[in-house]
Design an enzyme around this catalytic site. Structure first.
Site: not given
Ligand code: FE
Ligand code: ZN
Length: 255
Positions: A56, A58, A60-61, A114, A133, A171
């Site tokens: 996805h 985001h 942090d990915h 998400h 996530d 995570h």
């Molecule tokens: Fe994440």
């Molecule tokens: Zn995420």
């Protein structure tokens, strides 16, 4: 069928880095939370990156996408519905698509909630799913873009995979998730046992990822909204599972 080697490591604060290596030399990073951390893991293993499989959009990915692509020439695969928000994307995939990674089959499963375009990569011959996530060990992702009914449907698709599927999530939130789970199912002995083990694992500097789907079905309260004890505790009777799931998710948000 040749065997995959799957390497996990912690990056950023609590993101899980995952490298999937096939005997033909193909190596995929599941998401790219941090270019330097992924490169360090590649060097440690002596592998060279051929793909990034993005779950996805985001940050942090996807933060490491462009740097890793520039340094390795890897191909970036990601969800068609979020293509505009995924740096460097080369191949757009969506629910129902199938492709090969080093000769190993990868099925794309749409798991929105998400984010609207979130996807899961399932490798049926290797009993492994990379769920981003959507599902966490004894927990689940926040419902940020979709709604609870949609997220519940996505969790059901993961829950319906073979029980011996190893789940790789995005995570390490295991201990907090298990503690919350015990407030919902205080009599779940296996959940209590898994919390103790998770605490030991973290104390030892190791990861609680992957988890086995079969264990999640017995200990992840977000997969268990049908549980009569939970419904009694919440004062919810014969409502749809997703409504109990929504209550669980909202309680976790406040916890
Ligand atoms: Fe994440
Ligand atoms: Zn995420």
């Amino acid at each position: 069928m040749s065997t995959l080697e799957i390497h996990t490591f912690l990056c950023r604060k609590d993101n899980i880095g995952v490298l999937v290596h096939a005997p033909d030399g193909s190596t995929a990073s599941i998401d790219a939370p941090d270019a330097a951390a992924v490169q360090a893991a590649l060097t440690e293993k002596g592998w060279s990156l051929s793909h990034i499989l993005v779950t996805h959009h985001h940050g942090d990915h996807t933060a490491g996408n462009l740097e890793l692509k520039e340094k390795t020439g890897c191909r970036i695969v990601g969800p068609r519905l979020e293509a505009a928000r995924i740096p460097g994307i080369d191949v757009e995939v969506e629910d129902g698509d199938t492709f090969l990674l080093g000769g190993h089959r990868v099925d794309v499963i749409g798991t929105p909630g998400h984010t609207m375009g979130h996807i899961t990569y399932f490798m049926p011959d290797d009993h492994a799913a990379f769920v981003g996530d959507t599902l966490f060990v004894m927990g689940c992702g926040r419902v940020l873009e979709g709604n609870h009914e949609m997220m519940w449907h996505s969790l059901c698709r993961i829950a319906g995979l073979p029980p011996d599927t190893r789940i790789y999530c995005g995570h390490e939130y295991t201990v907090a998730n298990a503690r919350f789970g015990l407030t919902v199912e205080p009599d779940n002995a296996l959940l209590r046992q898994r919390l103790e083990k998770a605490e030991e694992t973290v104390a030892a500097g190791a990861l609680n990822i992957p988890t086995l789907l079969e264990q999640e079905l017995r200990t992840n309260v977000f997969l268990r909204p049908h549980n009569t004890e939970t419904r009694r505790r919440f004062g919810m009777g014969a409502v749809a599972d997703w409504r109990v799931f929504a209550e669980l998710r909202e309680r976790k948000n406040r916890a």
